[in-house]
Design an enzyme around this catalytic site. Structure first.
Site, PDB file in Angstrom:
ATOM      1  N   ARG A 122       0.874  -1.193   0.000  1.00 23.40           N
ATOM      2  CA  ARG A 122       0.000   0.000   0.000  1.00 23.40           C
ATOM      3  C   ARG A 122       0.901   1.229   0.000  1.00 23.40           C
ATOM      4  O   ARG A 122       1.904   1.256   0.719  1.00 23.40           O
ATOM      5  CB  ARG A 122      -0.946   0.026   1.213  1.00 23.40           C
ATOM      6  CG  ARG A 122      -1.990  -1.091   1.162  1.00 23.40           C
ATOM      7  CD  ARG A 122      -3.082  -0.871   2.176  1.00 23.40           C
ATOM      8  NE  ARG A 122      -4.056   0.123   1.746  1.00 23.40           N
ATOM      9  CZ  ARG A 122      -5.016   0.616   2.533  1.00 23.40           C
ATOM     10  NH1 ARG A 122      -5.110   0.219   3.783  1.00 23.40           N
ATOM     11  NH2 ARG A 122      -5.873   1.504   2.084  1.00 23.40           N
TER      12      ARG A 122
ATOM     13  N   ASP B 268      -2.685   8.871   7.938  1.00 23.14           N
ATOM     14  CA  ASP B 268      -1.833   7.858   7.294  1.00 23.14           C
ATOM     15  C   ASP B 268      -0.449   8.387   6.991  1.00 23.14           C
ATOM     16  O   ASP B 268       0.508   7.625   6.839  1.00 23.14           O
ATOM     17  CB  ASP B 268      -2.498   7.355   6.016  1.00 23.14           C
ATOM     18  CG  ASP B 268      -3.669   6.457   6.376  1.00 23.14           C
ATOM     19  OD1 ASP B 268      -4.752   6.998   6.666  1.00 23.14           O
ATOM     20  OD2 ASP B 268      -3.477   5.225   6.416  1.00 23.14           O
TER      21      ASP B 268
END
Ligand code: MRU
Length: 320
Positions: free
Chosen positions: A84, A218
C-alpha cells in the site's frame, strides 16, 4: 465484551503471521494465517489488516517471518513495502527492522505502537470539552494500530475521564470502516455512539450537534498537511466553516519529514469496483487536509499547534 488484545489483532505465531481478518467484521471473527511475506503483503493489500500503524506492525512480523524462513529479505522488503502506498508507517516499520529482522524486534515494535497510542490518548484528553459530542471518520481504533487506537484511543481516554457524551461515527464509504469497525469497537468498549452517513456530517455540525472532530492520519507532511481516509478533507472544510476544531491523533511513525507538503504524499487509487461494480468509477482511498484546517496534531510526545513546520520535523528526527 472485552477490549481487543494486541495479539488478537495481529501476531506472529509459529510459522505464520495471524491477523483478525477485518473484511469479515463485525459479523464474523475469522483469523487469516499468512505463511510468507508475500501472503502478508496480500493481506495488507486487500485490507484484511489495515490502518497505518497496524500495517506497519504486520509488515514487521512479515519481515521477521521471511528471515526465519531464510527467504530473500530484499524481495520480502520490496513486496511488503509495495503493498500500500499512502501510510508511511509501512516503510517506517520495515526500515526500523532492517538491522534486526527478528521476531523479538517486531514484537517490541508492536508493543511500542500500543504504548504510543496510550500516550497520545493521555495528551489528547486536554482537548476535549465537557460532554463532548465527537465525530470521527474511518477506523483509527485498536484494529488500525494493533491495540488501543489513535483517534479512538483519544476518545477512550476522554471517555474514561468523563468527558464524552457520544460519538458520531461516519460510516466511511466505500468500505465502511466506520460502520463496520469503529462502531464495533465502540460497542465493545461501551461508549455511546451512533453511525451516520458520511453525507450527514455537515448538517449535524450545522445543527450544533458536534463539538469536536477527531481523526487519525496515514501520513503527515513536514508542514502539517495530513493524508487520511477519503472524506477527511470534506469534514475539515465543514468543521472550519462551523468553527469546530478538527484534531488529528497520530504517532511519530506517521510523520514524514521528507514530504515538505501534502502534495508529495502518494494517494492510493483503489479498484473502482469497490464503489460500484457496474459503472466506471474513481476510487482515491485518501485525501489531503491542509494544515490550516487542523486545530492540533497529537503525537505520543505531546500536542502540536500551527505553525507545524517549526515542531513536527524536529520531533520526527528525535523519534528516529
Ligand atoms: O484504508 P484504511 O482503512 O487502511 O485507512 C485507514 C485510515 O485512513 C485511518 O484513519 C488511518 O490509517 C489512521 S489509523 C490509526
Amino acid at each position: 465484551m472485552a477490549e481487543l488484545t494486541p495479539h488478537e489483532i495481529v501476531r506472529l505465531e509459529g510459522d505464520a503471521v495471524v491477523v483478525l481478518d477485518q473484511r469479515h467484521l463485525p459479523d464474523e471473527e475469522i483469523e487469516l494465517r499468512c505463511g510468507t511475506a508475500t501472503e502478508v503483503a496480500e493481506a495488507i493489500r486487500v485490507l484484511a489488516v489495515r490502518g497505518a500503524p497496524a500495517i506497519g506492525v504486520a509488515a514487521a512480523y512479515g519481515l521477521a517471518l521471511a528471515a526465519e524462513r531464510g527467504d530473500d529479505l530484499d524481495a520480502a522488503y520490496d513486496v511488503l513495502a509495495g503493498s500500500r502506498p499512502t501510510a508511511v508507517n509501512l516503510r517506517w516499520a520495515l526500515e526500523a527492522m532492517r538491522d534486526e529482522p527478528t521476531r523479538e524486534r517486531a514484537e517490541r515494535m508492536h508493543e511500542d505502537e500500543v504504548e504510543r497510542c496510550r500516550a497520545m490518548g493521555a495528551h489528547a484528553v486536554a482537548l476535549f470539552p465537557a460532554r463532548a459530542r465527537v465525530l470521527t471518520h474511518c477506523n483509527a481504533g485498536g484494529l488500525a494500530t494493533g491495540g488501543y487506537g489513535t483517534a479512538l484511543g483519544a476518545i477512550r481516554a476522554a471517555w474514561d475521564a468523563g468527558l464524552v457524551e457520544r460519538v458520531w461515527v461516519d460510516e466511511t464509504r466505500p468500505l465502511l470502516q466506520g460502520s463496520r469497525l469503529t462502531a464495533w469497537e465502540l460497542e465493545r468498549l461501551g461508549i455511546p455512539h451512533a453511525v451516520i452517513a458520511d453525507a450527514a456530517a455537515a448538517s449535524f455540525m450545522a445543527r450544533g450537534e458536534v463539538d469536536l472532530v477527531v481523526t487519525g492520519a496515514d501520513r503527515i507532511a513536514a508542514n502539517g498537511d495530513i493524508a487520511n481516509k477519503i472524506g477527511t478533507y470534506g469534514l475539515a472544510v465543514a468543521s472550519a466553516h462551523h468553527d469546530i476544531p478538527l484534531v488529528v491523533v497520530a504517532p511519530t511513525s506517521t510523520l514524514d519529514p521528507s514530504a515538505a507538503t501534502g502534495e508529495a504524499i502518494p494517494i492510493e487509487e483503489r479498484d473502482g469496483a469497490e464503489i460500484t461494480p457496474r459503472f466506471a468509477a474513481r476510487n482515491p482511498a485518501f485525501d489531503v487536509t491542509p494544515a490550516a484546517l487542523v486545530a492540533a496534531i497529537v503525537t505520543e510526545r505531546g500536542v502540536h499547534r500551527a505553525p507545524y513546520a517549526e515542531t513536527l520535523p524536529r520531533e520526527a528526527a528525535a523519534a528516529r
